[in-house]
Design a protein around this motif. Structure first.
Motif, PDB file in Angstrom:
ATOM      1  N   LYS A  43      24.750  44.942  16.942  1.00 22.81           N
ATOM      2  CA  LYS A  43      23.791  44.331  15.945  1.00 22.81           C
ATOM      3  C   LYS A  43      22.451  44.310  16.803  1.00 22.81           C
ATOM      4  N   VAL A  44      21.327  45.060  15.555  1.00 20.73           N
ATOM      5  CA  VAL A  44      20.081  45.449  16.666  1.00 20.73           C
ATOM      6  C   VAL A  44      18.996  44.839  15.615  1.00 20.73           C
ATOM      7  N   GLU A  45      18.521  44.306  16.552  1.00 19.69           N
ATOM      8  CA  GLU A  45      17.173  44.104  15.585  1.00 19.69           C
ATOM      9  C   GLU A  45      16.287  44.601  15.660  1.00 19.69           C
ATOM     10  N   THR A  46      15.672  44.863  14.504  1.00 17.45           N
ATOM     11  CA  THR A  46      14.552  46.456  14.206  1.00 17.45           C
ATOM     12  C   THR A  46      13.223  45.710  14.003  1.00 17.45           C
ATOM     13  N   ALA A  47      11.776  45.784  14.362  1.00 17.07           N
ATOM     14  CA  ALA A  47      10.666  45.792  14.075  1.00 17.07           C
ATOM     15  C   ALA A  47      10.585  45.276  12.530  1.00 17.07           C
ATOM     16  N   SER A  48      11.276  45.958  11.482  1.00 15.19           N
ATOM     17  CA  SER A  48      11.100  45.283   9.736  1.00 15.19           C
ATOM     18  C   SER A  48      11.864  45.697   9.496  1.00 15.19           C
ATOM     19  N   LYS A  49      13.115  44.801   8.706  1.00  9.40           N
ATOM     20  CA  LYS A  49      14.035  45.001   8.705  1.00  9.40           C
ATOM     21  C   LYS A  49      13.737  45.926   6.758  1.00  9.40           C
ATOM     22  N   THR A  50      12.931  45.027   5.920  1.00  9.69           N
ATOM     23  CA  THR A  50      12.551  45.855   4.778  1.00  9.69           C
ATOM     24  C   THR A  50      11.724  47.291   5.129  1.00  9.69           C
ATOM     25  N   THR A  51      11.243  47.637   6.625  1.00  8.11           N
ATOM     26  CA  THR A  51      11.060  48.868   6.070  1.00  8.11           C
ATOM     27  C   THR A  51      11.956  49.230   5.973  1.00  8.11           C
ATOM     28  N   SER A  52      13.092  49.410   7.290  1.00  6.77           N
ATOM     29  CA  SER A  52      14.209  49.524   7.408  1.00  6.77           C
ATOM     30  C   SER A  52      15.145  50.389   6.135  1.00  6.77           C
ATOM     31  N   LEU A  53      14.963  49.286   5.042  1.00 10.66           N
ATOM     32  CA  LEU A  53      15.723  49.629   4.359  1.00 10.66           C
ATOM     33  C   LEU A  53      15.005  50.665   3.672  1.00 10.66           C
ATOM     34  N   PHE A  54      13.741  50.188   3.302  1.00  7.70           N
ATOM     35  CA  PHE A  54      13.050  51.315   1.864  1.00  7.70           C
ATOM     36  C   PHE A  54      13.624  52.950   2.669  1.00  7.70           C
ATOM     37  N   GLU A  55      13.119  52.720   4.039  1.00  9.85           N
ATOM     38  CA  GLU A  55      13.225  54.657   3.998  1.00  9.85           C
ATOM     39  C   GLU A  55      14.589  54.334   4.254  1.00  9.85           C
ATOM     40  N   ALA A  56      15.464  53.989   4.571  1.00  7.59           N
ATOM     41  CA  ALA A  56      17.295  54.185   3.941  1.00  7.59           C
ATOM     42  C   ALA A  56      17.420  54.629   2.720  1.00  7.59           C
ATOM     43  N   ILE A  57      16.366  54.017   1.603  1.00  2.00           N
ATOM     44  CA  ILE A  57      16.312  53.857  -0.332  1.00  2.00           C
ATOM     45  C   ILE A  57      16.097  55.485  -0.058  1.00  2.00           C
ATOM     46  N   ARG A  58      14.918  55.248   0.580  1.00  2.00           N
ATOM     47  CA  ARG A  58      14.430  56.911   0.368  1.00  2.00           C
ATOM     48  C   ARG A  58      15.025  57.640   1.011  1.00  2.00           C
ATOM     49  N   GLN A  59      15.513  57.891   1.485  1.00  2.00           N
ATOM     50  CA  GLN A  59      16.288  59.113   2.548  1.00  2.00           C
ATOM     51  C   GLN A  59      17.416  59.068   1.678  1.00  2.00           C
ATOM     52  N   TYR A  60      18.550  57.957   1.021  1.00  2.00           N
ATOM     53  CA  TYR A  60      19.659  57.927   0.198  1.00  2.00           C
ATOM     54  C   TYR A  60      18.902  58.894  -1.747  1.00  2.00           C
ATOM     55  N   ILE A  61      17.423  59.066  -1.522  1.00  4.78           N
ATOM     56  CA  ILE A  61      16.934  59.263  -2.757  1.00  4.78           C
ATOM     57  C   ILE A  61      16.865  61.297  -2.731  1.00  4.78           C
ATOM     58  N   ASP A  62      15.780  61.041  -1.792  1.00  5.38           N
ATOM     59  CA  ASP A  62      15.347  62.502  -1.223  1.00  5.38           C
ATOM     60  C   ASP A  62      16.817  63.642  -0.963  1.00  5.38           C
ATOM     61  N   THR A  63      18.379  62.733  -0.902  1.00  8.61           N
ATOM     62  CA  THR A  63      19.405  63.946  -0.716  1.00  8.61           C
ATOM     63  C   THR A  63      19.918  63.527  -2.239  1.00  8.61           C
ATOM     64  N   HIS A  64      20.127  63.095  -2.810  1.00  9.17           N
ATOM     65  CA  HIS A  64      20.485  62.734  -4.269  1.00  9.17           C
ATOM     66  C   HIS A  64      19.688  62.823  -5.356  1.00  9.17           C
ATOM     67  N   PHE A  65      18.644  62.810  -5.749  1.00 11.72           N
ATOM     68  CA  PHE A  65      17.390  62.787  -6.787  1.00 11.72           C
ATOM     69  C   PHE A  65      18.171  63.127  -8.051  1.00 11.72           C
ATOM     70  N   ARG A  66      18.762  64.722  -8.030  1.00 12.68           N
ATOM     71  CA  ARG A  66      19.024  65.757  -8.841  1.00 12.68           C
ATOM     72  C   ARG A  66      20.228  64.414 -10.310  1.00 12.68           C
ATOM     73  N   GLU A  67      20.835  63.675  -9.146  1.00 13.71           N
ATOM     74  CA  GLU A  67      22.332  62.811  -9.777  1.00 13.71           C
ATOM     75  C   GLU A  67      21.160  61.908 -10.767  1.00 13.71           C
ATOM     76  N   ASP A  68      21.953  60.987 -11.505  1.00 11.50           N
ATOM     77  CA  ASP A  68      21.618  59.605 -12.342  1.00 11.50           C
ATOM     78  C   ASP A  68      21.223  58.938 -11.236  1.00 11.50           C
ATOM     79  N   VAL A  69      20.474  59.389 -10.713  1.00  8.73           N
ATOM     80  CA  VAL A  69      19.990  57.849  -9.574  1.00  8.73           C
ATOM     81  C   VAL A  69      18.802  57.008 -10.629  1.00  8.73           C
ATOM     82  N   THR A  70      19.287  55.785 -10.779  1.00 14.41           N
ATOM     83  CA  THR A  70      18.450  54.873 -11.570  1.00 14.41           C
ATOM     84  C   THR A  70      18.868  53.837 -11.206  1.00 14.41           C
TER      85      THR A  70
END
Length: 286
Positions: free
Chosen positions: A170-197
Motif C-alpha cells: 500500500k503506497v501513499e501517493t501525492a495525488s491519486k487522481t494524477t496517478s490515475l490520469f497518467e495510467a489512462i494516458r499511458q494506456y491510450i498511448d499504447t492502444h490508440f489504434r484500437e476502438d478506444v472509447t
C-alpha cells in the motif's frame, strides 16, 4: 470467466502456472502497420487461447510465431510487436513505465477486445525491478526461448514476483487522481489504434464515463477525444511520410473509423489535407 491479475501473477511466481517459452523483441527500426511501439519495456503473456505474434530481433529479422498459453514476449523499450487478433485469446500486458507499472487483462472474443481488468501501481522503494529489466535487456540479443535459457526464465519470474510485491504494498501517493490520469494516458498511448472509447476506458479503469471526462479536463487541461485525436494524428503523419497508403487506409490504421472525420480533424490541426501534407513532405525531401 473470472480472472484475477494478482492471482495470475501469483501462479507464475509459485510455479503453479509454468512459464512456457519466452521470446525477445529488440529492434527499433520502422515498425509495420498496426504494430505496438512505445518508449518503455513491456511483457505480453498469453493466458488462454492462442495468438499469432510478429516482432523483429536485433538483426532486423522479422519473426512470426503462434503463441500458446504461458508463452511470453518481452519487448525492449522502443522496440515493436504486432499481435494478430483472430482467434479468441486472453492476454496479460505489463507496461514498465518509469514511474509506474500498468497491467491490462484483455480478451479478444473474435470480434472485439473486452477489458477484463486494469491495475496500476507506482514504482517506489528499492530499484529491484529496474535492475532486473537491465539484466533482461542484456539477454535479448540471444533471442532464445526460455527452455534454452534458465537465466531468462529466472529473470522473468523475478520481474513478475517484483511486480506482485509492488501490487501488495500500500503506497501513499501525492495525488491519486494524477496517478490515475497518467495510467489512462499511458494506456491510450499504447492502444490508440484500437476502438478506444470513453465507455471502454471507464470500464477498464473502474470509473464512470463522466468522471473520466472530468479527469482529463482537470489533470490534462484537454478533452479525452481531443487527446485521442492528437495521438492518432501524430501516428497518421508518420504513416503519410513512410507508407504508400491511401487516405482511408491511413485513417483506419490510425484509429479513425470515419475517413471524412479524419480529414476534417487533420485539416483543422495542420491547415492541409492529408494528401497535401504528404506531397509537401516529399517535395522537401527531393
Amino acid at each position: 470467466m473470472e480472472i484475477s491479475i494478482e492471482q495470475t501473477l501469483q501462479q507464475f511466481v509459485n510455479n503453479s502456472r509454468d512459464i512456457n517459452n519466452i521470446y525477445f523483441a529488440n529492434n527499433s527500426s520502422t515498425a509495420p502497420l498496426l504494430a505496438y511501439q512505445v518508449n518503455f519495456p513491456r511483457l505480453e503473456i498469453i493466458l488462454y487461447g492462442e495468438q499469432e505474434m510478429l516482432w523483429a530481433n536485433d538483426k532486423g529479422e522479422q519473426i512470426s510465431k503462434t503463441f500458446y498459453p504461458n508463452d511470453m514476449l518481452y519487448i525492449v523499450a522502443n522496440s515493436w510487436n504486432k499481435p494478430i487478433w483472430q482467434q479468441p485469446v486472453t492476454t496479460l500486458s505489463i507496461l514498465f513505465g518509469k514511474q509506474q507499472i500498468g497491467l491490462s487483462l484483455l480478451h479478444w472474443d473474435g470480434k472485439q477486445l473486452i477489458p477484463y481488468g486494469q491495475i496500476n501501481t507506482p514504482r517506489r522503494g528499492p530499484r529491484i525491478g529496474t535492475f532486473i529489466i537491465q539484466a533482461i535487456s542484456e539477454l535479448t540479443w540471444q533471442n532464445q526461448p526460455a527452455k534454452q535459457s534458465q537465466t531468462a526464465h529466472f529473470l522473468i519470474q523475478g520481474l513478475l514476483s517484483n511486480t506482485l510485491d509492488l501490487l501488495n504494498v500500500k503506497v501513499e501517493t501525492a495525488s491519486k487522481t494524477t496517478s490515475l490520469f497518467e495510467a489512462i494516458r499511458q494506456y491510450i498511448d499504447t492502444h490508440f489504434r484500437e476502438d478506444v472509447t470513453r465507455d471502454f476506458l471507464a470500464n477498464m479503469f473502474y470509473i464512470s464515463p463522466n468522471y473520466l471526462s472530468h479527469l482529463f479536463q482537470r489533470e490534462g487541461n484537454i478533452g479525452l477525444n481531443e487527446y485521442l485525436n492528437q495521438i492518432r494524428l501524430e501516428y497518421a503523419k508518420s504513416l503519410l511520410k513512410n507508407y504508400d497508403l491511401n487516405v482511408k487506409e491511413i485513417a483506419l490504421a490510425s484509429g479513425f473509423k470515419d475517413s471524412n472525420y479524419f480529414c476534417r480533424v487533420f485539416r483543422k490541426q495542420t491547415e492541409r489535407t492529408p494528401t497535401e501534407y504528404r506531397r509537401q513532405y516529399h517535395s522537401k525531401l527531393s
